[in-house]
Design a protein around this motif. Structure first.
Motif, PDB file in Angstrom:
ATOM      1  N   VAL A   1       0.850  -1.205   0.000  1.00  0.00           N
ATOM      2  CA  VAL A   1       0.000   0.000   0.000  1.00  0.00           C
ATOM      3  C   VAL A   1       0.878   1.244   0.000  1.00  0.00           C
ATOM      4  O   VAL A   1       0.608   2.209  -0.720  1.00  0.00           O
ATOM      5  CB  VAL A   1      -0.968  -0.005   1.205  1.00  0.00           C
ATOM      6  N   PHE A   2       1.951   1.222   0.790  1.00  0.00           N
ATOM      7  CA  PHE A   2       2.865   2.365   0.823  1.00  0.00           C
ATOM      8  C   PHE A   2       3.510   2.591  -0.543  1.00  0.00           C
ATOM      9  O   PHE A   2       3.590   3.730  -1.021  1.00  0.00           O
ATOM     10  CB  PHE A   2       3.948   2.178   1.902  1.00  0.00           C
ATOM     11  N   ILE A   3       3.954   1.524  -1.179  1.00  0.00           N
ATOM     12  CA  ILE A   3       4.576   1.635  -2.510  1.00  0.00           C
ATOM     13  C   ILE A   3       3.571   2.195  -3.511  1.00  0.00           C
ATOM     14  O   ILE A   3       3.909   3.065  -4.323  1.00  0.00           O
ATOM     15  CB  ILE A   3       5.135   0.275  -2.974  1.00  0.00           C
ATOM     16  N   LEU A   4       2.343   1.695  -3.462  1.00  0.00           N
ATOM     17  CA  LEU A   4       1.302   2.204  -4.363  1.00  0.00           C
ATOM     18  C   LEU A   4       1.092   3.700  -4.141  1.00  0.00           C
ATOM     19  O   LEU A   4       1.064   4.488  -5.091  1.00  0.00           O
ATOM     20  CB  LEU A   4      -0.012   1.438  -4.143  1.00  0.00           C
ATOM     21  N   ALA A   5       0.968   4.104  -2.884  1.00  0.00           N
ATOM     22  CA  ALA A   5       0.765   5.528  -2.577  1.00  0.00           C
ATOM     23  C   ALA A   5       1.966   6.358  -3.020  1.00  0.00           C
ATOM     24  O   ALA A   5       1.805   7.415  -3.642  1.00  0.00           O
ATOM     25  CB  ALA A   5       0.508   5.706  -1.087  1.00  0.00           C
ATOM     26  N   ALA A   6       3.169   5.874  -2.716  1.00  0.00           N
ATOM     27  CA  ALA A   6       4.380   6.621  -3.074  1.00  0.00           C
ATOM     28  C   ALA A   6       4.554   6.722  -4.587  1.00  0.00           C
ATOM     29  O   ALA A   6       5.053   7.730  -5.094  1.00  0.00           O
ATOM     30  CB  ALA A   6       5.605   5.966  -2.445  1.00  0.00           C
ATOM     31  N   SER A   7       4.127   5.700  -5.311  1.00  0.00           N
ATOM     32  CA  SER A   7       4.289   5.721  -6.774  1.00  0.00           C
ATOM     33  C   SER A   7       3.420   6.784  -7.430  1.00  0.00           C
ATOM     34  O   SER A   7       3.731   7.250  -8.525  1.00  0.00           O
ATOM     35  CB  SER A   7       3.998   4.345  -7.368  1.00  0.00           C
ATOM     36  N   THR A   8       2.355   7.198  -6.764  1.00  0.00           N
ATOM     37  CA  THR A   8       1.516   8.248  -7.349  1.00  0.00           C
ATOM     38  C   THR A   8       2.228   9.595  -7.336  1.00  0.00           C
ATOM     39  O   THR A   8       1.870  10.484  -8.104  1.00  0.00           O
ATOM     40  CB  THR A   8       0.170   8.387  -6.606  1.00  0.00           C
ATOM     41  N   ASP A   9       3.235   9.744  -6.467  1.00  0.00           N
ATOM     42  CA  ASP A   9       3.945  11.021  -6.367  1.00  0.00           C
ATOM     43  C   ASP A   9       4.645  11.369  -7.671  1.00  0.00           C
ATOM     44  O   ASP A   9       4.428  12.436  -8.235  1.00  0.00           O
ATOM     45  CB  ASP A   9       4.948  10.973  -5.212  1.00  0.00           C
ATOM     46  N   GLY A  10       5.480  10.491  -8.136  1.00  0.00           N
ATOM     47  CA  GLY A  10       6.189  10.769  -9.383  1.00  0.00           C
ATOM     48  C   GLY A  10       5.258  10.844 -10.573  1.00  0.00           C
ATOM     49  O   GLY A  10       5.429  11.668 -11.480  1.00  0.00           O
ATOM     50  N   LEU A  11       4.248   9.990 -10.550  1.00  0.00           N
ATOM     51  CA  LEU A  11       3.325   9.927 -11.679  1.00  0.00           C
ATOM     52  C   LEU A  11       2.486  11.194 -11.801  1.00  0.00           C
ATOM     53  O   LEU A  11       2.318  11.724 -12.900  1.00  0.00           O
ATOM     54  CB  LEU A  11       2.428   8.693 -11.545  1.00  0.00           C
ATOM     55  N   ASP A  12       1.971  11.699 -10.683  1.00  0.00           N
ATOM     56  CA  ASP A  12       1.135  12.903 -10.792  1.00  0.00           C
ATOM     57  C   ASP A  12       1.933  14.103 -11.283  1.00  0.00           C
ATOM     58  O   ASP A  12       1.466  14.867 -12.117  1.00  0.00           O
ATOM     59  CB  ASP A  12       0.390  13.206  -9.487  1.00  0.00           C
ATOM     60  N   GLY A  13       3.155  14.252 -10.801  1.00  0.00           N
ATOM     61  CA  GLY A  13       3.993  15.365 -11.267  1.00  0.00           C
ATOM     62  C   GLY A  13       4.352  15.244 -12.736  1.00  0.00           C
ATOM     63  O   GLY A  13       4.319  16.222 -13.487  1.00  0.00           O
ATOM     64  N   TYR A  14       4.699  14.020 -13.135  1.00  0.00           N
ATOM     65  CA  TYR A  14       5.046  13.783 -14.539  1.00  0.00           C
ATOM     66  C   TYR A  14       3.872  14.118 -15.453  1.00  0.00           C
ATOM     67  O   TYR A  14       4.018  14.826 -16.450  1.00  0.00           O
ATOM     68  CB  TYR A  14       5.480  12.324 -14.721  1.00  0.00           C
ATOM     69  N   LEU A  15       2.695  13.611 -15.111  1.00  0.00           N
ATOM     70  CA  LEU A  15       1.509  13.862 -15.941  1.00  0.00           C
ATOM     71  C   LEU A  15       1.126  15.339 -15.961  1.00  0.00           C
ATOM     72  O   LEU A  15       0.751  15.876 -17.009  1.00  0.00           O
ATOM     73  CB  LEU A  15       0.328  13.020 -15.451  1.00  0.00           C
ATOM     74  N   ALA A  16       1.242  15.996 -14.812  1.00  0.00           N
ATOM     75  CA  ALA A  16       0.887  17.423 -14.758  1.00  0.00           C
ATOM     76  C   ALA A  16       1.789  18.245 -15.662  1.00  0.00           C
ATOM     77  O   ALA A  16       1.313  19.130 -16.384  1.00  0.00           O
ATOM     78  CB  ALA A  16       0.962  17.926 -13.319  1.00  0.00           C
ATOM     79  N   ARG A  17       3.080  17.943 -15.650  1.00  0.00           N
ATOM     80  CA  ARG A  17       4.009  18.697 -16.500  1.00  0.00           C
ATOM     81  C   ARG A  17       3.859  18.323 -17.962  1.00  0.00           C
ATOM     82  O   ARG A  17       3.795  19.185 -18.835  1.00  0.00           O
ATOM     83  CB  ARG A  17       5.448  18.470 -16.026  1.00  0.00           C
ATOM     84  N   LYS A  18       3.779  17.025 -18.237  1.00  0.00           N
ATOM     85  CA  LYS A  18       3.715  16.562 -19.623  1.00  0.00           C
ATOM     86  C   LYS A  18       2.442  17.036 -20.331  1.00  0.00           C
ATOM     87  O   LYS A  18       2.480  17.443 -21.481  1.00  0.00           O
ATOM     88  CB  LYS A  18       3.804  15.043 -19.674  1.00  0.00           C
ATOM     89  N   ARG A  19       1.328  16.988 -19.616  1.00  0.00           N
ATOM     90  CA  ARG A  19       0.044  17.363 -20.214  1.00  0.00           C
ATOM     91  C   ARG A  19      -0.344  18.813 -19.927  1.00  0.00           C
ATOM     92  O   ARG A  19      -1.460  19.223 -20.218  1.00  0.00           O
ATOM     93  CB  ARG A  19      -1.055  16.427 -19.705  1.00  0.00           C
ATOM     94  N   GLN A  20       0.583  19.549 -19.324  1.00  0.00           N
ATOM     95  CA  GLN A  20       0.344  20.954 -18.963  1.00  0.00           C
ATOM     96  C   GLN A  20      -0.927  21.098 -18.116  1.00  0.00           C
ATOM     97  O   GLN A  20      -1.791  21.925 -18.403  1.00  0.00           O
ATOM     98  CB  GLN A  20       0.306  21.829 -20.206  1.00  0.00           C
ATOM     99  N   LEU A  21      -1.004  20.286 -17.080  1.00  0.00           N
ATOM    100  CA  LEU A  21      -2.146  20.283 -16.177  1.00  0.00           C
ATOM    101  C   LEU A  21      -1.754  20.740 -14.769  1.00  0.00           C
ATOM    102  O   LEU A  21      -2.387  20.351 -13.788  1.00  0.00           O
ATOM    103  CB  LEU A  21      -2.759  18.877 -16.110  1.00  0.00           C
ATOM    104  N   VAL A  22      -0.712  21.551 -14.680  1.00  0.00           N
ATOM    105  CA  VAL A  22      -0.271  22.052 -13.380  1.00  0.00           C
ATOM    106  C   VAL A  22      -1.320  23.032 -12.854  1.00  0.00           C
ATOM    107  O   VAL A  22      -1.747  23.931 -13.571  1.00  0.00           O
ATOM    108  CB  VAL A  22       1.107  22.739 -13.500  1.00  0.00           C
TER     109      VAL A  22
END
Length: 181
Positions: free
Chosen positions: A36-57
């Motif tokens: 569960v911790f790994i799943l939660a922690a993995s969302t950290d990098g993913l949300d930032g990556y998607l926000a920058r890549k898709r210009q959704l900041v």
């Protein structure tokens, strides 16, 4: 609400699940808590990556993403202290650094200056996540003298925590002085 913000909220909603699982004394509970911790922690990098890549900041993401990270890591560290796998002084170094840097960033934001993330900060986060997972899976307590994978990972995380904290403070102070603070 966009996908990166949903991932940030998912990280926050996974924290009570993590805390519940980590506190249960059931067979394989440590493995489930680590997952569960790994799943939660993995969302950290993913949300930032998607926000920058898709210009959704968004302002929501800028505020909630670092808060979600600090809540997740702090809850895990406090849980490890409660499980007697980590001494309180280690968790206080890490949590104290987070408060100090958050305070510095808030001060700088009030002055109209942004202190961006650094590679050291990213390495700090990665080493902390690895150390937390290793200690969740290590039944024995953290020891300053015993070298286990979890203990070694935590020592590395402590070094990066302090190093990145000093780096942020130096960079922040330099920027504040330049701005006439």
């Amino acid at each position: 609400m966009n996908l990166p913000n949903r991932l940030t909220l998912a990280r926050i909603f996974l924290i009570p699940i993590f805390l519940t699982v980590v506190s249960l004394q059931v067979p394989y509970g440590d493995y489930v808590a680590a997952a569960v911790f790994i799943l939660a922690a993995s969302t950290d990098g993913l949300d930032g990556y998607l926000a920058r890549k898709r210009q959704l900041v968004t302002r929501f993401g800028k505020l909630m993403d670092p808060l979600a990270d600090k809540l997740l890591v702090s809850s895990a560290l406090i849980s490890l202290v409660e499980l007697h796998r980590l001494p309180g002084w280690v968790s206080m170094i890490i949590i104290g650094r987070e408060f100090a840097i958050t305070g510095l960033r808030s001060l700088m934001a009030a002055e109209g200056t942004v202190l961006g993330a650094s590679m050291l900060g990213k390495l700090k986060t990665i080493t902390q996540i690895i150390a937390i997972v290793a200690l969740l899976l290590q039944a024995s307590p953290f020891s300053v003298t015993r070298l286990t994978p979890g203990n070694l990972a935590m020592w590395i995380a402590i070094v990066f925590t302090i190093w990145s904290g000093v780096d942020y403070l130096n960079r922040g102070w330099t920027l504040l002085k330049k701005d006439g603070f």
